[in-house]
Enzyme design. Structure first.
Site, mmCIF file in Angstrom:
data_model
loop_
_atom_site.group_PDB
_atom_site.id
_atom_site.type_symbol
_atom_site.label_atom_id
_atom_site.label_comp_id
_atom_site.label_asym_id
_atom_site.label_seq_id
_atom_site.Cartn_x
_atom_site.Cartn_y
_atom_site.Cartn_z
ATOM 1 C CD1 TRP A 1 -1.761 -5.751 3.116
ATOM 2 C CD2 TRP A 1 -2.027 -4.274 1.455
ATOM 3 N NE1 TRP A 1 -2.994 -5.157 3.250
ATOM 4 C CE2 TRP A 1 -3.191 -4.247 2.245
ATOM 5 C CE3 TRP A 1 -1.955 -3.411 0.352
ATOM 6 C CZ2 TRP A 1 -4.275 -3.407 1.983
ATOM 7 C CZ3 TRP A 1 -3.029 -2.575 0.081
ATOM 8 C CH2 TRP A 1 -4.174 -2.584 0.893
ATOM 9 C CE1 TYR B 1 0.440 -5.185 5.607
ATOM 10 C CE2 TYR B 1 2.433 -5.639 4.370
ATOM 11 C CZ TYR B 1 1.534 -4.742 4.918
ATOM 12 O OH TYR B 1 1.757 -3.382 4.764
ATOM 13 C CB SER C 1 -1.377 2.117 -2.387
ATOM 14 O OG SER C 1 -1.650 0.904 -1.731
ATOM 15 N N GLY D 1 3.403 -3.122 -5.100
ATOM 16 C CA GLY D 1 2.971 -4.507 -4.925
ATOM 17 C C GLY D 1 2.939 -5.147 -6.296
ATOM 18 C CD GLU E 1 3.994 -2.151 -17.184
ATOM 19 O OE1 GLU E 1 3.463 -3.285 -17.151
ATOM 20 O OE2 GLU E 1 3.368 -1.117 -17.465
HETATM 21 P P1 NDP Z 1 0.298 -0.681 -5.633
HETATM 22 O O1 NDP Z 1 -0.515 0.556 -5.629
HETATM 23 O O2 NDP Z 1 1.592 -0.710 -6.362
HETATM 24 O O3 NDP Z 1 -0.670 -1.861 -6.168
HETATM 25 C C1 NDP Z 1 -0.110 -3.101 -6.490
HETATM 26 C C2 NDP Z 1 -1.091 -3.929 -7.286
HETATM 27 O O4 NDP Z 1 -1.453 -3.285 -8.518
HETATM 28 C C3 NDP Z 1 -0.443 -5.237 -7.712
HETATM 29 O O5 NDP Z 1 -0.478 -6.208 -6.696
HETATM 30 C C4 NDP Z 1 -1.251 -5.602 -8.935
HETATM 31 O O6 NDP Z 1 -2.496 -6.145 -8.509
HETATM 32 C C5 NDP Z 1 -1.477 -4.243 -9.588
HETATM 33 N N1 NDP Z 1 -0.381 -3.912 -10.526
HETATM 34 C C6 NDP Z 1 0.909 -3.624 -10.216
HETATM 35 N N2 NDP Z 1 1.613 -3.359 -11.320
HETATM 36 C C7 NDP Z 1 0.778 -3.480 -12.354
HETATM 37 C C8 NDP Z 1 0.942 -3.330 -13.750
HETATM 38 N N3 NDP Z 1 2.106 -2.984 -14.275
HETATM 39 N N4 NDP Z 1 -0.159 -3.524 -14.552
HETATM 40 C C9 NDP Z 1 -1.350 -3.864 -14.025
HETATM 41 N N5 NDP Z 1 -1.559 -4.050 -12.696
HETATM 42 C C10 NDP Z 1 -0.506 -3.830 -11.858
HETATM 43 O O7 NDP Z 1 0.685 -1.072 -4.171
HETATM 44 P P2 NDP Z 1 0.007 -1.957 -3.000
HETATM 45 O O8 NDP Z 1 -1.368 -1.490 -2.744
HETATM 46 O O9 NDP Z 1 0.217 -3.389 -3.305
HETATM 47 O O10 NDP Z 1 0.918 -1.547 -1.784
HETATM 48 C C11 NDP Z 1 2.337 -1.751 -1.890
HETATM 49 C C12 NDP Z 1 2.928 -2.058 -0.577
HETATM 50 O O11 NDP Z 1 2.782 -0.963 0.319
HETATM 51 C C13 NDP Z 1 2.321 -3.239 0.182
HETATM 52 O O12 NDP Z 1 2.759 -4.493 -0.281
HETATM 53 C C14 NDP Z 1 2.825 -2.968 1.577
HETATM 54 O O13 NDP Z 1 4.163 -3.379 1.693
HETATM 55 C C15 NDP Z 1 2.738 -1.439 1.650
HETATM 56 N N6 NDP Z 1 1.470 -1.009 2.289
HETATM 57 C C16 NDP Z 1 1.559 -0.411 3.521
HETATM 58 C C17 NDP Z 1 0.447 -0.022 4.198
HETATM 59 C C18 NDP Z 1 0.582 0.613 5.527
HETATM 60 O O14 NDP Z 1 -0.418 0.785 6.228
HETATM 61 N N7 NDP Z 1 1.772 0.944 5.968
HETATM 62 C C19 NDP Z 1 -0.923 -0.234 3.643
HETATM 63 C C20 NDP Z 1 -0.905 -0.850 2.329
HETATM 64 C C21 NDP Z 1 0.262 -1.199 1.687
HETATM 65 P P3 NDP Z 1 -3.334 -7.243 -9.325
HETATM 66 O O15 NDP Z 1 -2.460 -7.802 -10.407
HETATM 67 O O16 NDP Z 1 -3.723 -8.239 -8.308
HETATM 68 O O17 NDP Z 1 -4.518 -6.482 -9.847
#
Ligand code: NDP
Length: 329
Positions: A21, A54, A205, A287, A296
């Protein structure tokens, strides 16, 4: 990596799943997307999550390209249907027409013959639930979908869906809600309703979109390239995580870093391990905008947090945790 059974089904999923996403087809270039998928595979992630909506359907295309040549039996490929994918009146929702057409389009974009878990991305009050489940059931019988899931349905909707799934003898095995240290609303009603029906949680998330990585400080602008600062990410981040971008909350989150350090973990690892302490959670979808984040974060698999640490987390975040089952993600 560790693996868990999804609900009471026979399907194993990786404790940590990788979702695309916001990132694939939007925030990151394709070469970075491919290296993230490769990092996920290298770390033993087998469960991949996407959705037709997405990046306006581009995320499925990128994931399909990234997984090309991978032995299909070695992964669980999951996608979703509901949100609009076009301008037409039937390009959305959970009608029989859109579910069948949406499934065919997703199979095409993902370059696969079947979807492991096909989720109803939201509940659709405009369509009879019988119609929705009959469409899912036909896809299951055709072998195009192996299992069915729902996402962000409330307890009553889940119970109605489970009754129909039982009647049609199709496996409704997964619920995909938001869940993190800060957002715990599923604990009151959704988890008990699912447990009764043998449905497992595949939560999204776990880092509250990056808030629980500790990268956002009360007194600084969001780091460059972070989700909060990019055109692709900011609208979603503001809508769903904006509530936590307040100095008081960010300060509380920063205090969690010390607890993580004492446990020999980084803060993202602690946050992901936290959701996996709930035995009803089968998998936590992370994500990533960089492969290093995946490398990590996967280290959270298999970690046990002791009760004292769990209590300290609650005390540190006291006042900022959302429990209200009336709220949805
Ligand atoms: P997370 O809460 O894991 O956030 C991921 C984001 O956090 C990354 O893209 C990155 O963003 C940041 N991040 C991740 N690891 C680290 C780290 N070690 N250090 C610093 N920053 C970090 O999950 P998402 O919000 O991405 O959601 C995960 C998945 O859940 C989605 O891809 C999707 O498949 C699903 N989802 C489903 C939904 C639904 O309605 N069913 C709604 C939303 C998500 P950055 O580097 O850009 O700051």
């Amino acid at each position: 990596m560790k693996y868990r059974i999804l609900g009471t089904s026979g399907l194993s999923v990786s404790e940590i799943a990788y979702g695309n996403w916001i990132t694939h087809g939007a925030q990151v270039d394709n070469d970075i997307a491919y290296s993230c998928v490769q990092a996920a595979l290298d770390e033993g992630i087998t469960t991949f999550d996407t959705a037709d909506v997405y990046s306006d359907t581009k995320a499925e295309v990128v994931l399909g390209q990234a997984l090309k040549g991978i032995r299909r039996e070695s992964i669980e490929l999951c996608t979703k249907v509901f949100h609009p994918t076009g301008k037409g009146v039937n390009d959305r929702g959970l009608s029989r027409k859109h579910i069948i057409e949406g499934c065919h389009a997703s199979l095409n974009r993902l370059q696969t013959d079947y979807i492991d878990v096909y989720y109803a991305h939201r509940f659709d009050p405009a369509v009879p639930l019988e119609e929705t489940f009959l469409a899912f059931s036909d896809l299951v019988r055709q072998g195009k979908v192996l299992y069915i899931g729902i996402s962000e349905w409330n307890a009553e909707q889940i119970a109605r869906g489970a009754a129909l799934a039982r009647e049609l003898k199709v496996p409704l095995i997964a619920s995909q809600p938001q869940y993190s240290m800060l957002w715990r609303i599923i604990e009151a009603e959704v988890v008990p309703a699912c447990e009764q029906e043998g449905i497992g949680q595949v939560v999204w998330s776990p880092l509250a979109q990056g808030i629980l990585s500790g990268k956002y400080s009360p007194d600084k602008a969001p780091p460059q390239g972070s989700r909060a600062s990019t055109a692709a990410g900011a609208p979603f981040f503001d809508r769903l995580a904006g509530q936590w971008m307040r100095p008081e909350v960010l300060l509380a989150v920063s205090k969690l870093s010390t607890l993580a350090q004492e446990a020999g973990l980084t803060l993202p690892q602690l946050a992901i391990a936290w959701v996996l302490q709930n035995p009803q959670v089968s998998s936590s979808i992370i994500g990533a905008s960089k492969p290093e984040q995946i490398r990590e974060n996967v280290k959270a698999a298999g970690i046990r947090l002791d009760l004292d640490l769990m209590k300290q987390i609650d005390q540190t975040l006291d006042g900022w945790i959302e429990y209200d089952p009336g709220k949805t993600g």
